[in-house]
Scaffold this motif. Structure first.
Motif, PDB file in Angstrom:
ATOM      1  N   HIS A 203      12.349  12.663  11.572  1.00  0.00           N
ATOM      2  CA  HIS A 203      11.608  11.405  11.449  1.00  0.00           C
ATOM      3  C   HIS A 203      10.804  11.344  10.159  1.00  0.00           C
ATOM      4  CE1 HIS A 203      12.657  11.034  15.722  1.00  0.00           C
ATOM      5  NE2 HIS A 203      12.404   9.745  15.581  1.00  0.00           N
ATOM      6  N   TYR A 204      10.267  12.475   9.705  1.00  0.00           N
ATOM      7  CA  TYR A 204       9.554  12.453   8.431  1.00  0.00           C
ATOM      8  C   TYR A 204      10.492  12.102   7.277  1.00  0.00           C
ATOM      9  CZ  TYR A 204       4.742  13.803   9.368  1.00  0.00           C
ATOM     10  OH  TYR A 204       3.427  13.788   9.755  1.00  0.00           O
ATOM     11  N   VAL A 205      11.724  12.593   7.348  1.00  0.00           N
ATOM     12  CA  VAL A 205      12.682  12.301   6.284  1.00  0.00           C
ATOM     13  C   VAL A 205      13.187  10.864   6.377  1.00  0.00           C
ATOM     14  CG1 VAL A 205      14.975  12.855   5.406  1.00  0.00           C
ATOM     15  CG2 VAL A 205      13.382  14.688   5.937  1.00  0.00           C
ATOM     16  N   LEU A 206      13.598  10.435   7.566  1.00  0.00           N
ATOM     17  CA  LEU A 206      14.209   9.122   7.687  1.00  0.00           C
ATOM     18  C   LEU A 206      13.189   7.989   7.648  1.00  0.00           C
ATOM     19  CD1 LEU A 206      17.040   9.768  10.299  1.00  0.00           C
ATOM     20  CD2 LEU A 206      17.167   9.697   7.820  1.00  0.00           C
ATOM     21  N   VAL A 207      12.085   8.135   8.350  1.00  0.00           N
ATOM     22  CA  VAL A 207      11.062   7.085   8.291  1.00  0.00           C
ATOM     23  C   VAL A 207      10.379   7.098   6.923  1.00  0.00           C
ATOM     24  CG1 VAL A 207       8.916   6.233   9.297  1.00  0.00           C
ATOM     25  CG2 VAL A 207      10.720   7.121  10.785  1.00  0.00           C
ATOM     26  N   GLY A 208      10.046   8.299   6.422  1.00  0.00           N
ATOM     27  CA  GLY A 208       9.444   8.380   5.105  1.00  0.00           C
ATOM     28  C   GLY A 208      10.388   7.950   4.011  1.00  0.00           C
ATOM     29  N   GLY A 209      11.667   8.353   4.114  1.00  0.00           N
ATOM     30  CA  GLY A 209      12.616   8.083   3.049  1.00  0.00           C
ATOM     31  C   GLY A 209      13.303   6.746   3.139  1.00  0.00           C
ATOM     32  N   PHE A 210      13.228   6.065   4.281  1.00  0.00           N
ATOM     33  CA  PHE A 210      13.898   4.774   4.415  1.00  0.00           C
ATOM     34  C   PHE A 210      12.953   3.663   4.860  1.00  0.00           C
ATOM     35  CE2 PHE A 210      16.420   1.647   6.873  1.00  0.00           C
ATOM     36  CZ  PHE A 210      17.252   1.217   5.862  1.00  0.00           C
ATOM     37  N   VAL A 211      12.232   3.867   5.942  1.00  0.00           N
ATOM     38  CA  VAL A 211      11.439   2.772   6.507  1.00  0.00           C
ATOM     39  C   VAL A 211      10.295   2.390   5.570  1.00  0.00           C
ATOM     40  CG1 VAL A 211       9.994   2.058   8.440  1.00  0.00           C
ATOM     41  CG2 VAL A 211      12.091   3.365   8.864  1.00  0.00           C
ATOM     42  N   PHE A 212       9.517   3.369   5.088  1.00  0.00           N
ATOM     43  CA  PHE A 212       8.404   3.029   4.196  1.00  0.00           C
ATOM     44  C   PHE A 212       8.884   2.327   2.921  1.00  0.00           C
ATOM     45  CE2 PHE A 212       5.871   5.623   6.970  1.00  0.00           C
ATOM     46  CZ  PHE A 212       4.571   5.162   6.815  1.00  0.00           C
ATOM     47  N   PRO A 213       9.917   2.834   2.225  1.00  0.00           N
ATOM     48  CA  PRO A 213      10.403   2.092   1.053  1.00  0.00           C
ATOM     49  C   PRO A 213      10.934   0.703   1.391  1.00  0.00           C
ATOM     50  CG  PRO A 213      11.176   4.350   0.976  1.00  0.00           C
ATOM     51  CD  PRO A 213      10.568   4.152   2.333  1.00  0.00           C
ATOM     52  N   MET A 214      11.595   0.557   2.543  1.00  0.00           N
ATOM     53  CA  MET A 214      12.136  -0.748   2.877  1.00  0.00           C
ATOM     54  C   MET A 214      11.032  -1.738   3.268  1.00  0.00           C
ATOM     55  SD  MET A 214      15.206  -0.465   2.080  1.00  0.00           S
ATOM     56  CE  MET A 214      15.788  -2.077   2.584  1.00  0.00           C
ATOM     57  N   LEU A 215       9.940  -1.236   3.815  1.00  0.00           N
ATOM     58  CA  LEU A 215       8.796  -2.119   4.056  1.00  0.00           C
ATOM     59  C   LEU A 215       8.196  -2.583   2.726  1.00  0.00           C
ATOM     60  CD1 LEU A 215       7.073  -0.242   7.028  1.00  0.00           C
ATOM     61  CD2 LEU A 215       8.444  -2.332   7.147  1.00  0.00           C
ATOM     62  N   ALA A 216       8.123  -1.670   1.753  1.00  0.00           N
ATOM     63  CA  ALA A 216       7.682  -2.068   0.412  1.00  0.00           C
ATOM     64  C   ALA A 216       8.643  -3.098  -0.174  1.00  0.00           C
ATOM     65  CB  ALA A 216       7.592  -0.836  -0.496  1.00  0.00           C
ATOM     66  N   ALA A 217       9.949  -2.866  -0.002  1.00  0.00           N
ATOM     67  CA  ALA A 217      10.953  -3.797  -0.521  1.00  0.00           C
ATOM     68  C   ALA A 217      10.839  -5.160   0.156  1.00  0.00           C
ATOM     69  CB  ALA A 217      12.349  -3.219  -0.312  1.00  0.00           C
ATOM     70  N   ALA A 218      10.533  -5.171   1.449  1.00  0.00           N
ATOM     71  CA  ALA A 218      10.395  -6.442   2.163  1.00  0.00           C
ATOM     72  C   ALA A 218       9.289  -7.283   1.538  1.00  0.00           C
ATOM     73  CB  ALA A 218      10.104  -6.183   3.639  1.00  0.00           C
ATOM     74  N   TYR A 219       8.139  -6.669   1.270  1.00  0.00           N
ATOM     75  CA  TYR A 219       7.043  -7.431   0.667  1.00  0.00           C
ATOM     76  C   TYR A 219       7.338  -7.798  -0.790  1.00  0.00           C
ATOM     77  CZ  TYR A 219       3.909  -6.868   4.642  1.00  0.00           C
ATOM     78  OH  TYR A 219       3.331  -6.960   5.880  1.00  0.00           O
ATOM     79  N   TYR A 220       8.096  -6.949  -1.491  1.00  0.00           N
ATOM     80  CA  TYR A 220       8.405  -7.221  -2.896  1.00  0.00           C
ATOM     81  C   TYR A 220       9.384  -8.390  -3.026  1.00  0.00           C
ATOM     82  CZ  TYR A 220      10.180  -6.406  -7.642  1.00  0.00           C
ATOM     83  OH  TYR A 220      10.553  -6.541  -8.964  1.00  0.00           O
ATOM     84  N   TRP A 221      10.440  -8.406  -2.198  1.00  0.00           N
ATOM     85  CA  TRP A 221      11.470  -9.433  -2.351  1.00  0.00           C
ATOM     86  C   TRP A 221      11.304 -10.624  -1.418  1.00  0.00           C
ATOM     87  CZ3 TRP A 221      13.759  -4.437  -3.539  1.00  0.00           C
ATOM     88  CH2 TRP A 221      14.268  -4.371  -4.838  1.00  0.00           C
ATOM     89  N   MET A 222      10.317 -10.622  -0.507  1.00  0.00           N
ATOM     90  CA  MET A 222      10.141 -11.785   0.364  1.00  0.00           C
ATOM     91  C   MET A 222       9.850 -13.069  -0.411  1.00  0.00           C
ATOM     92  SD  MET A 222      10.831 -11.699   3.553  1.00  0.00           S
ATOM     93  CE  MET A 222       9.935 -13.123   4.188  1.00  0.00           C
ATOM     94  N   PRO A 223       9.061 -13.042  -1.487  1.00  0.00           N
ATOM     95  CA  PRO A 223       8.907 -14.280  -2.270  1.00  0.00           C
ATOM     96  C   PRO A 223      10.233 -14.801  -2.811  1.00  0.00           C
ATOM     97  CG  PRO A 223       7.212 -12.699  -2.864  1.00  0.00           C
ATOM     98  CD  PRO A 223       8.182 -11.972  -1.986  1.00  0.00           C
ATOM     99  N   HIS A 224      11.172 -13.892  -3.069  1.00  0.00           N
ATOM    100  CA  HIS A 224      12.488 -14.323  -3.540  1.00  0.00           C
ATOM    101  C   HIS A 224      13.279 -14.971  -2.406  1.00  0.00           C
ATOM    102  CE1 HIS A 224      16.678 -14.045  -4.864  1.00  0.00           C
ATOM    103  NE2 HIS A 224      16.224 -13.962  -6.100  1.00  0.00           N
ATOM    104  N   VAL A 225      13.198 -14.402  -1.212  1.00  0.00           N
ATOM    105  CA  VAL A 225      13.956 -14.916  -0.072  1.00  0.00           C
ATOM    106  C   VAL A 225      13.395 -16.247   0.405  1.00  0.00           C
ATOM    107  CG1 VAL A 225      14.660 -14.450   2.310  1.00  0.00           C
ATOM    108  CG2 VAL A 225      14.594 -12.584   0.634  1.00  0.00           C
ATOM    109  N   THR A 226      12.072 -16.344   0.476  1.00  0.00           N
ATOM    110  CA  THR A 226      11.438 -17.523   1.070  1.00  0.00           C
ATOM    111  C   THR A 226      10.882 -18.504   0.048  1.00  0.00           C
ATOM    112  OG1 THR A 226       9.254 -16.455   1.183  1.00  0.00           O
ATOM    113  CG2 THR A 226      10.754 -16.104   3.044  1.00  0.00           C
ATOM    114  N   GLY A 227      10.614 -18.020  -1.168  1.00  0.00           N
ATOM    115  CA  GLY A 227       9.946 -18.863  -2.150  1.00  0.00           C
ATOM    116  C   GLY A 227       8.480 -19.089  -1.845  1.00  0.00           C
ATOM    117  N   ARG A 228       7.890 -18.215  -0.997  1.00  0.00           N
ATOM    118  CA  ARG A 228       6.511 -18.409  -0.559  1.00  0.00           C
ATOM    119  C   ARG A 228       5.702 -17.124  -0.716  1.00  0.00           C
ATOM    120  NH1 ARG A 228       5.926 -23.135   2.414  1.00  0.00           N
ATOM    121  NH2 ARG A 228       7.909 -24.166   2.908  1.00  0.00           N
ATOM    122  N   THR A 229       4.391 -17.267  -0.747  1.00  0.00           N
ATOM    123  CA  THR A 229       3.487 -16.129  -0.844  1.00  0.00           C
ATOM    124  C   THR A 229       2.909 -15.805   0.528  1.00  0.00           C
ATOM    125  OG1 THR A 229       1.603 -17.575  -1.301  1.00  0.00           O
ATOM    126  CG2 THR A 229       2.828 -16.749  -3.194  1.00  0.00           C
TER     127      THR A 229
END
Length: 825
Positions: free
Chosen positions: A393-419
């Motif tokens: 879980h440290y490898v998979l959650v740390g190596g996938f979930v945390f970065p993908m949560l960062a990616a969600a906030y980074y690219w959500m303005p692109h997907v939705t056009g909203r802040t």
């Protein structure tokens, strides 16, 4: 052309069909990427609920919350959902949505294949969820080790649900892998050479390559185990010459690369986001690319890392232990490059940066315990304890979930056009971060104190109560955090204020388009001169929207995008893509019918669906191509390019090459299983199995030579291509006849012994491969007659030759392997 009219015409061409028909017929990468990610998020929520049930059961000793039967289904489905129905599909959706946008293309290479992949994913996942609701979910662990998963210990359909449902989902994964690879290699902005690709594209290219070569062993293992359960062919039964260790080898040949398949796209997101947050270019682009490719290569040499306690010879233990430690080097190269980039810049501590810092803490801790587990004596002490669960879980959650949560906030303005509208995300981060560490840090200790994995209860005297209670509290805290994250995303989607085009001041092409993006991505396609096109020209988005790039037109209602040279990125041809279609849905339904007939034990019906699948695929490819190629077209900016129908190296050809590579990996895994059982299985081969035989291999070889020579004749002389296609199909048929004659005359019944079962499995695979090659040649013969294939449009001849050459090649190997095996008895 009037700019407003250009956008209106492109919208009409690229938009989904209206109404419900558009829901079922969409092949848009933007739509399907969102569907993949949303469906994966739903499965993540379901897997999270199952995790809460696990932690509720383990919070106290001798708990009566669930019994052992229900608990077995819960923990098996939790692992299966998170690994197969969340992580892999989420990265597929991420790549499908984003890849054409960062490469400067309008869509992926095979839009209908993307749609087929999503429907297969949805149907396979639904099968597993319905089984869970019906109380017949898999209960032998997410790795389904025999003999526990065999008929003796799991007589119901529980294991069949896993084998058939997961194999159904794997079709989706392989489709996405081929799609991603060809798209990266061929669909890029003009002059975007390999060295100018955005770093994320390199990560996704390595990931897709690993999927092509990593998933077939698991698919093979699933097929063999299902055939054993359904028909009694004893691949994994020691008393009949099989070995349960064969399953472990096949599973972990997939399982350990999968860890890096999950990690690499998330790492690619980090390599994209960190330079933007640090406001400085990424340090060590070349070193990172080298490290990524090294990681992809090394990951295939680590599968025995999971089998140190199975009696592996000492030399092999030393080799795989060293390889498991060595893999930390390319990972460390990336981590130091990220740290160096932040050190060199001036980081903005926005919400994505919170999750990036969380990634560093969690993943590095997981990597350290991974190095510990690579040391054989330590692994033997903690193998199959809660320590391994914590590391995973440290490898998979740390190596996938945390970065993908960062990616969600980074690219959500692109997907939705909203802040974002509130600071809910900050609270969500702290709940997730603290709750995660509270859950799994304790599990290292319970593992060191001897608590096994996969137990549904434990005695008070074990001394694990406080640690387990703390883990359960942390798990529920983490669940609240994910709930707040989902709320934050929903609020941004519904209530957020419109944002400007590039709110992060990033440098990659996805921020050069309007947000949210139109279905066609770019009104005209870009030409680049570096890896940071927005830095080179801040007006590039305006220029492309004004039609000043390539293909800034809408002619004849065709969906067009640019295909380039693989290495240099020079414009090569104009690819014409298919529009909305119901064919992927109907094809997935036929596949689903096959899997359901197997699951329900209606075996006589399965061949009907196999024929139906062949009919659907024939119809699928028959709707491509043209009988009136317009010739070179004006792509703009001085480029006059042929269409994809008139070149030799079409995207269809490259997709076939990759599909054959995946099939070849499955075949190599089957040959590996044959020799593995020969070496390690008891009573192998059984006395008097059969002797050497040569007539049938000679017949197969003659058919193979006829097929290869005839196909080459058609490629070199188009006037003889129709007769060459018929002769090539006849050669494949002759090879099939030789294979079946050899098996019928010389192999015992497949239920007699694993030796016979593997022989029949090899024969069956070779017959299937030859049949596909023969159908490809018959299809191209029909296409020549219809005028789709002419001397100026020969690409389908090359594609058919790929399939027929491969099929007869497999047949020759199998025929001589079985024919000469008797000489060694």
């Amino acid at each position: 052309m009037n700019v407003i009219q250009l956008h209106h015409d492109l919208t009409r061409i690229w938009n989904n069909e209206p109404g419900w028909r558009g829901v079922f017929s969409s092949v848009s990468h933007t739509t399907l990427g969102k569907r993949f990610m949303i469906t994966a998020a739903v499965f993540f929520g379901i897997g999270g609920v199952l995790a809460m049930l696990i932690r509720a059961q383990l919070a106290t000793p001798a708990s009566a919350f669930t019994g052992p039967e229900v608990y077995g289904q819960i923990f098996t489905m939790h692992g299966s959902i998170m690994m197969f129905l969340f992580a892999i599909p989420m990265l597929e959706g991420f790549a499908i949505y984003l890849l054409p946008k960062i490469l400067g293309a309008r869509d992926l290479a095979y839009p209908r294949l993307t749609a087929l992949g999503w429907w297969c994913y949805l149907f396979g996942g639904t099968i597993m969820l319905l089984a869970l609701l019906g109380g017949v979910a898999p209960d032998a662990g997410w790795f389904l080790y025999p003999p526990l998963s065999g008929k003796e210990f799991t007589p119901g359909v529980n294991s069949d649900v896993w084998l058939l449902g997961i194999t159904f989902v794997e079709i989706s994964a392989l489709a996405a892998a081929i799609e991603i690879t060809v798209t990266i290699l061929k669909f890029r902005a003009a002059n975007m050479s390999l060295t100018k690709m955005p770093i994320l594209a390199w990560y996704l290219l390595a990931t897709a390559g690993m999927m092509i070569f990593g998933f077939p062993p698991l698919i093979l293992g699933s097929i063999l185990l299902e055939v054993e359960r359904a028909f009694g062919w004893p691949f994994f039964q020691p008393e009949l010459g099989g070995s349960p260790l064969l399953w472990q080898h096949l599973f972990w040949l997939f399982g350990h690369p999968e860890v890096y398949i999950i990690f690499l796209p998330a790492a690619g997101a980090l390599s994209t986001i960190i330079p933007v947050m640090a406001r400085t270019p990424l340090i060590g682009y070349g070193a990172i690319v080298t490290a990524v490719m090294a990681l992809a290569f090394l990951s295939f040499g680590l599968w025995v890392h999971h089998m140190f306690t199975t009696g592996i010879p000492h030399m092999a233990l030393g080799f795989f232990s060293a390889a498991s430690v060595l893999v930390a080097i390319p990972t460390a190269v990336q981590i130091f490059a990220w740290i160096g980039t932040m050190w060199a810049g001036r980081p903005k501590f926005t919400l994505p940066m919170y999750y990036i810092v969380g990634f560093f803490v969690v993943f590095v801790l997981g990597g350290l315990t991974g190095v510990m587990l690579a040391i054989v004596p330590f692994d033997q002490q903690v193998h199959d304890t809660a320590f391994v669960t914590a590391h995973l879980h440290y490898v998979l959650v740390g190596g996938f979930v945390f970065p993908m949560l960062a990616a969600a906030y980074y690219w959500m303005p692109h997907v939705t056009g909203r802040t974002r509208v509130m600071r809910v995300g900050i609270a969500a981060f702290w709940l997730i971060f603290i709750g995660f560490n509270l859950t799994f840090l304790q599990m290292h200790l319970t593992g060191l104190l001897g608590m096994p994995r996969r137990v549904y209860t434990y005695p008070v005297e074990a001394g694990w109560t406080l640690l387990n209670l703390t883990s359960s509290v942390g798990a529920f805290m983490q669940a609240f955090g994910f709930g707040l994250f989902a709320l934050d995303i929903a609020l941004q989607r519904r209530l957020g204020k419109p944002t400007r085009r590039d709110p992060w001041e990033a440098e990659t092409l996805e921020w050069a388009m309007p947000t949210p993006p139109p279905q066609y991505n770019f009104a005209s396609l870009p030409t680049v001169s570096s890896r940071e096109p927005l830095s080179d020209n801040r007006r590039i988005g305006v220029d492309l929207a004004a039609g000043k790039g390539l293909l800034g037109r809408a002619i004849g209602g065709r969906r067009e995008t640019l295909a380039v040279d693989i290495v240099t990125g020079a414009p090569e041809h104009v690819a014409i893509l298919p529009g909305s279609s119901l064919t992927p849905l109907f094809t997935a339904l036929v596949f689903g019918g096959f899997f359901m007939s197997m699951l329900l034990g209606i075996y006589w019906l399965a061949p009907v669906f196999i024929v139906g699948a062949a009919v659907m695929i024939w119809r699928w490819v028959a709707t491509t191509g043209t009988t009136h190629d317009p010739g070179p077209v004006d792509a703009g900016n001085g480029y006059y390019l042929p269409t994809g129908f008139a070149i030799r190296g079409s995207v269809g050809y490259w997709g076939s090459v990759l599909a054959v590579a995946a099939s070849g990996t499955l075949f190599a895994s089957l040959v590996f299983g044959y020799f593995f059982l020969w070496v390690v299985a008891p009573n192998w081969p059984p006395p008097g199995a059969f002797g050497a035989y040569l007539l049938e291999p000679i017949i197969v070889t003659a058919g193979a030579l006829l097929a290869v020579v005839a196909a080459r004749l058609g490629l070199r002389n188009f006037d003889r291509s129709r007769s060459g296609a018929i002769a090539a199909a006849a050669g494949s048929a002759l090879a099939i006849a030789g294979l079946l004659a050899g098996a019928i005359r010389h192999l015992p019944e497949p239920t007699f012994h694993a030796f016979a079962a593997t022989g029949w499995a090899l024969t069956g695979f070779a017959v299937f491969s030859c049949a596909v090659g023969a159908l490809a040649q018959l299809f191209v013969h029909r296409r020549i007659a219809s005028g789709h294939v002419i001397a100026q449009r020969p690409h389908e001849l090359r594609t058919a030759a790929v399939w027929s050459d491969y099929g007869v090649g497999v047949a020759v190997v199998v025929a001589w392997l079985l024919g000469l095996s008797g000489a060694a008895l």
